[in-house]
Design a protein around this motif. Structure first.
Motif, PDB file in Angstrom:
ATOM      1  N   PRO A   1      50.540  50.464  82.642  1.00 51.08           N
ATOM      2  CA  PRO A   1      49.215  50.474  82.007  1.00 51.08           C
ATOM      3  C   PRO A   1      48.920  49.232  81.158  1.00 51.08           C
ATOM      4  CG  PRO A   1      50.196  52.646  81.859  1.00 51.08           C
ATOM      5  CD  PRO A   1      51.246  51.741  82.438  1.00 51.08           C
ATOM      6  N   VAL A   2      49.912  48.695  80.459  1.00 49.93           N
ATOM      7  CA  VAL A   2      49.682  47.523  79.616  1.00 49.93           C
ATOM      8  C   VAL A   2      49.225  46.325  80.457  1.00 49.93           C
ATOM      9  CG1 VAL A   2      52.104  46.755  79.620  1.00 49.93           C
ATOM     10  CG2 VAL A   2      50.613  46.148  77.719  1.00 49.93           C
TER      11      VAL A   2
ATOM     12  N   LEU B   1      47.844  46.588  83.660  1.00 50.53           N
ATOM     13  CA  LEU B   1      46.568  46.953  84.287  1.00 50.53           C
ATOM     14  C   LEU B   1      45.408  46.805  83.308  1.00 50.53           C
ATOM     15  CD1 LEU B   1      47.637  50.100  86.332  1.00 50.53           C
ATOM     16  CD2 LEU B   1      47.158  47.796  87.200  1.00 50.53           C
ATOM     17  N   LYS B   2      45.631  47.190  82.060  1.00 47.62           N
ATOM     18  CA  LYS B   2      44.586  47.092  81.040  1.00 47.62           C
ATOM     19  C   LYS B   2      44.188  45.634  80.814  1.00 47.62           C
ATOM     20  CE  LYS B   2      43.450  48.356  76.299  1.00 47.62           C
ATOM     21  NZ  LYS B   2      43.900  49.039  75.079  1.00 47.62           N
ATOM     22  N   LEU B   3      45.178  44.749  80.713  1.00 51.05           N
ATOM     23  CA  LEU B   3      44.892  43.335  80.499  1.00 51.05           C
ATOM     24  C   LEU B   3      44.168  42.740  81.700  1.00 51.05           C
ATOM     25  CD1 LEU B   3      45.107  40.937  78.602  1.00 51.05           C
ATOM     26  CD2 LEU B   3      47.356  40.454  79.579  1.00 51.05           C
TER      27      LEU B   3
ATOM     28  N   LYS C   1      42.232  44.319  83.752  1.00 49.26           N
ATOM     29  CA  LYS C   1      40.871  44.866  83.749  1.00 49.26           C
ATOM     30  C   LYS C   1      40.013  44.217  82.658  1.00 49.26           C
ATOM     31  CE  LYS C   1      38.380  49.194  83.972  1.00 49.26           C
ATOM     32  NZ  LYS C   1      38.103  49.597  85.323  1.00 49.26           N
ATOM     33  N   LEU C   2      40.562  44.076  81.451  1.00 52.24           N
ATOM     34  CA  LEU C   2      39.814  43.476  80.344  1.00 52.24           C
ATOM     35  C   LEU C   2      39.390  42.043  80.633  1.00 52.24           C
ATOM     36  CD1 LEU C   2      41.784  44.764  77.224  1.00 52.24           C
ATOM     37  CD2 LEU C   2      39.424  45.304  77.830  1.00 52.24           C
ATOM     38  N   THR C   3      40.209  41.329  81.391  1.00 53.93           N
ATOM     39  CA  THR C   3      39.926  39.934  81.707  1.00 53.93           C
ATOM     40  C   THR C   3      39.209  39.781  83.050  1.00 53.93           C
ATOM     41  OG1 THR C   3      42.132  39.693  82.667  1.00 53.93           O
ATOM     42  CG2 THR C   3      41.853  39.059  80.342  1.00 53.93           C
TER      43      THR C   3
ATOM     44  N   ASP D   1      41.406  42.016  87.619  1.00 55.69           N
ATOM     45  CA  ASP D   1      41.939  43.097  88.441  1.00 55.69           C
ATOM     46  C   ASP D   1      41.541  42.946  89.905  1.00 55.69           C
ATOM     47  OD1 ASP D   1      39.374  43.593  87.407  1.00 55.69           O
ATOM     48  OD2 ASP D   1      39.580  45.753  87.599  1.00 55.69           O
TER      49      ASP D   1
ATOM     50  N   ALA E   1      43.738  50.553  90.541  1.00 63.15           N
ATOM     51  CA  ALA E   1      42.552  50.760  89.713  1.00 63.15           C
ATOM     52  C   ALA E   1      41.609  51.788  90.326  1.00 63.15           C
ATOM     53  CB  ALA E   1      41.802  49.441  89.537  1.00 63.15           C
TER      54      ALA E   1
END
Length: 131
Positions: free
Chosen positions: A85-86, A88-90, A92-94, A97, A129
């Motif tokens: 998750p750490v 995937l989150k980064l 997605k935020l940037t 993805d 995702a």
């Protein structure tokens, strides 16, 4: 600080590099060097198994972007597997993805799909995702 641990597993047509620990400024060169060596030697798909990553920062992300660019320049398919998750989150935020093909860790067990990096994922591989 978690030291970076890298292991490689070679098979016909692909190599899996398993990453454990932190991807940051201190570990960026080690990951980049190992993956570039694999790309130069593999002549097939390179899979980076990120399931053991405990932390990633902008430098770690930059490393993945550089590795992706290097793979593309060498016509080598590159897949990210088991991204926690750490990571995937980064991604997605940037909004990165969509730039990487991310597969589940179990999909690294069989032969990887052979397709260009810029192609959409095959039906057999659904990006994490979308799951």
């Amino acid at each position: 600080m978690n030291a970076l641990q890298l292991t490689s597993e070679h098979a016909s047509g692909f190599v899996v590099i398993t990453v454990a620990g932190e991807l940051d400024l201190a570990t960026r060169p080690e990951l980049s060097d190992r993956v570039q060596e694999a790309i130069d030697a593999c002549h097939g798909t390179v899979i980076i198994d990120l399931s053991g990553v405990t932390f990633i920062d902008a430098c770690g992300l930059s490393s993945l972007i550089g590795i992706k660019r290097y793979a593309r320049e060498h016509d080598t398919p590159l897949l990210l597997a088991g991204a926690p998750p750490v990571v995937l989150k980064l991604l997605k935020l940037t909004h990165l993805d969509a730039s990487f093909t991310v597969i589940s860790r179990s999909e690294t067990m069989g032969p990887p799909p052979s397709r260009p990096q810029h192609a959409p994922p095959a039906q057999a591989i659904t990006p994490l995702a979308d799951r």
